[in-house]
Motif scaffolding. Structure first.
Motif, PDB file in Angstrom:
ATOM      1  N   PRO A 158      49.650 -10.201  28.071  1.00 16.55           N
ATOM      2  CA  PRO A 158      51.091 -10.406  27.942  1.00 16.55           C
ATOM      3  C   PRO A 158      51.519 -11.700  28.638  1.00 16.55           C
ATOM      4  CG  PRO A 158      50.644  -8.837  29.688  1.00 16.55           C
ATOM      5  CD  PRO A 158      49.314  -9.180  29.075  1.00 16.55           C
ATOM      6  N   ILE A 212      53.714 -11.768  36.174  1.00 19.99           N
ATOM      7  CA  ILE A 212      52.525 -10.935  35.946  1.00 19.99           C
ATOM      8  C   ILE A 212      51.371 -11.384  36.830  1.00 19.99           C
ATOM      9  CG2 ILE A 212      50.816 -10.190  34.238  1.00 19.99           C
ATOM     10  CD1 ILE A 212      52.990 -10.652  32.091  1.00 19.99           C
ATOM     11  N   CYS A 220      46.127  -6.904  35.581  1.00 20.02           N
ATOM     12  CA  CYS A 220      46.546  -6.527  34.220  1.00 20.02           C
ATOM     13  C   CYS A 220      45.347  -6.091  33.371  1.00 20.02           C
ATOM     14  CB  CYS A 220      47.249  -7.718  33.568  1.00 20.02           C
ATOM     15  SG  CYS A 220      47.625  -7.454  31.824  1.00 20.02           S
ATOM     16  N   THR A 221      45.428  -4.874  32.834  1.00 21.75           N
ATOM     17  CA  THR A 221      44.346  -4.329  32.005  1.00 21.75           C
ATOM     18  C   THR A 221      44.585  -4.550  30.513  1.00 21.75           C
ATOM     19  OG1 THR A 221      45.408  -2.189  31.800  1.00 21.75           O
ATOM     20  CG2 THR A 221      43.931  -2.495  33.702  1.00 21.75           C
ATOM     21  N   ARG A 222      45.658  -5.299  30.180  1.00 24.39           N
ATOM     22  CA  ARG A 222      45.989  -5.592  28.775  1.00 24.39           C
ATOM     23  C   ARG A 222      46.337  -4.317  28.006  1.00 24.39           C
ATOM     24  NH1 ARG A 222      44.761  -9.860  31.994  1.00 24.39           N
ATOM     25  NH2 ARG A 222      43.671 -11.527  30.910  1.00 24.39           N
ATOM     26  N   CYS A 223      46.982  -3.373  28.660  1.00 25.91           N
ATOM     27  CA  CYS A 223      47.306  -2.106  27.989  1.00 25.91           C
ATOM     28  C   CYS A 223      48.466  -2.241  26.994  1.00 25.91           C
ATOM     29  CB  CYS A 223      47.637  -1.036  29.027  1.00 25.91           C
ATOM     30  SG  CYS A 223      49.202  -1.310  29.883  1.00 25.91           S
ATOM     31  N   GLU A 224      49.233  -3.324  27.118  1.00 26.70           N
ATOM     32  CA  GLU A 224      50.332  -3.653  26.187  1.00 26.70           C
ATOM     33  C   GLU A 224      51.571  -2.782  26.367  1.00 26.70           C
ATOM     34  OE1 GLU A 224      48.934  -3.902  22.157  1.00 26.70           O
ATOM     35  OE2 GLU A 224      47.403  -5.395  22.642  1.00 26.70           O
ATOM     36  N   ILE A 225      51.601  -1.958  27.396  1.00 26.06           N
ATOM     37  CA  ILE A 225      52.773  -1.093  27.591  1.00 26.06           C
ATOM     38  C   ILE A 225      54.030  -1.921  27.849  1.00 26.06           C
ATOM     39  CG2 ILE A 225      53.808   0.566  29.224  1.00 26.06           C
ATOM     40  CD1 ILE A 225      51.103   2.012  29.222  1.00 26.06           C
ATOM     41  N   CYS A 226      53.920  -2.979  28.648  1.00 28.53           N
ATOM     42  CA  CYS A 226      55.094  -3.823  28.913  1.00 28.53           C
ATOM     43  C   CYS A 226      55.615  -4.425  27.611  1.00 28.53           C
ATOM     44  CB  CYS A 226      54.751  -4.913  29.920  1.00 28.53           C
ATOM     45  SG  CYS A 226      53.340  -5.943  29.432  1.00 28.53           S
ATOM     46  N   ALA A 262      51.193  -4.442  37.893  1.00 29.14           N
ATOM     47  CA  ALA A 262      50.801  -5.837  37.683  1.00 29.14           C
ATOM     48  C   ALA A 262      51.999  -6.761  37.482  1.00 29.14           C
ATOM     49  CB  ALA A 262      49.867  -5.930  36.476  1.00 29.14           C
ATOM     50  N   ILE A 263      53.209  -6.198  37.464  1.00 29.13           N
ATOM     51  CA  ILE A 263      54.392  -7.040  37.255  1.00 29.13           C
ATOM     52  C   ILE A 263      55.328  -6.884  38.450  1.00 29.13           C
ATOM     53  CG2 ILE A 263      56.335  -7.607  35.757  1.00 29.13           C
ATOM     54  CD1 ILE A 263      54.840  -6.336  33.440  1.00 29.13           C
ATOM     55  N   CYS A 307      54.933  -0.762  33.884  1.00 28.91           N
ATOM     56  CA  CYS A 307      53.521  -1.145  34.022  1.00 28.91           C
ATOM     57  C   CYS A 307      52.788  -0.123  34.898  1.00 28.91           C
ATOM     58  CB  CYS A 307      53.401  -2.533  34.647  1.00 28.91           C
ATOM     59  SG  CYS A 307      51.674  -2.976  34.982  1.00 28.91           S
ATOM     60  N   PRO A 308      51.784   0.561  34.361  1.00 32.38           N
ATOM     61  CA  PRO A 308      51.107   1.612  35.124  1.00 32.38           C
ATOM     62  C   PRO A 308      50.141   1.063  36.172  1.00 32.38           C
ATOM     63  CG  PRO A 308      50.187   1.470  32.911  1.00 32.38           C
ATOM     64  CD  PRO A 308      51.304   0.477  32.974  1.00 32.38           C
ATOM     65  N   PHE A 309      49.943  -0.237  36.199  1.00 29.24           N
ATOM     66  CA  PHE A 309      48.967  -0.820  37.120  1.00 29.24           C
ATOM     67  C   PHE A 309      49.619  -1.711  38.183  1.00 29.24           C
ATOM     68  CE2 PHE A 309      46.918   0.178  33.120  1.00 29.24           C
ATOM     69  CZ  PHE A 309      45.886   0.990  33.559  1.00 29.24           C
TER      70      PHE A 309
HETATM   71  S1  SF4 Z   1      51.864  -3.007  31.326  1.00 32.82           S
HETATM   72 FE1  SF4 Z   1      50.899  -4.037  33.079  1.00 32.82          FE
HETATM   73  S2  SF4 Z   1      48.707  -3.755  32.800  1.00 32.82           S
HETATM   74 FE2  SF4 Z   1      49.684  -3.283  30.840  1.00 32.82          FE
HETATM   75  S3  SF4 Z   1      49.634  -5.238  29.690  1.00 32.82           S
HETATM   76 FE3  SF4 Z   1      51.599  -5.166  30.780  1.00 32.82          FE
HETATM   77  S4  SF4 Z   1      51.228  -6.240  32.736  1.00 32.82           S
HETATM   78 FE4  SF4 Z   1      49.233  -5.718  31.858  1.00 32.82          FE
END
Ligand code: SF4
Ligand code: SF4
Length: 96
Positions: A67, A26, A31-37, A88-89, A84-86
Motif C-alpha cells: 500500500p 506506513i 506491513c504484511t501486504r494484507c490489503e486491509i487498509c 504498521a500505520i 491495520c491488524p499489524f
Molecule cells: S493493513 Fe497494515 S499490514 Fe495490511 S497492507 Fe495495510 S499497512 Fe500493510
C-alpha cells in the motif's frame, strides 16, 4: 434544510489534503501486504504497488503489492491506521 457533512463530488476525484490535521505513515517493515487498509479507506486514497524498495518483513511478501498513501486524496481520517491488524500505520501530526 439540514446541512449534512457530505459532498456530491466523489472524494476519489477531489483532492482532500487540505482537510488533514494528521497523516498516515506506513512502516513497511511491519506491513504484511494484507490489503486491509486499502479495502477500508473511504477515499480510495491508498494505491497498491509492487516496489522492491519498500522493505517488507519477509521475503515472501516482496512480490505482493504494497500500500502507498496518495496524500493528495487522503483526508487523514485514520481509519487505515485503526484497521491495520499489524500496527504498521501511524498517524503523524501535520506540520503547520
Ligand atoms: S493493513 Fe497494515 S499490514 Fe495490511 S497492507 Fe495495510 S499497512 Fe500493510
Ligand atoms: S487516513 Fe483515511 S483517507 Fe487517509 S489513507 Fe487512511 S483511511 Fe484513507
Amino acid at each position: 434544510m439540514a446541512i449534512l457533512p457530505i459532498t456530491s463530488v466523489s472524494s476519489a476525484t477531489k483532492e482532500m489534503a487540505s482537510w488533514r490535521t494528521s497523516k498516515p505513515v506506513i512502516e513497511y517493515s511491519k506491513c504484511t501486504r494484507c490489503e486491509i487498509c486499502w479495502k477500508f479507506c473511504p477515499d480510495v486514497a491508498i494505491d497498491l504497488v509492487i516496489d522492491p524498495d519498500l522493505k517488507s518483513p519477509s521475503d515472501r511478501f516482496k512480490t505482493l503489492e504494497a500500500p502507498v498513501i496518495d496524500y493528495n486524496h487522503c483526508k487523514g481520517c485514520g481509519i487505515c491506521a485503526a484497521e491495520c491488524p499489524f500496527g504498521a500505520i501511524e498517524m503523524v501530526r501535520e506540520e503547520v
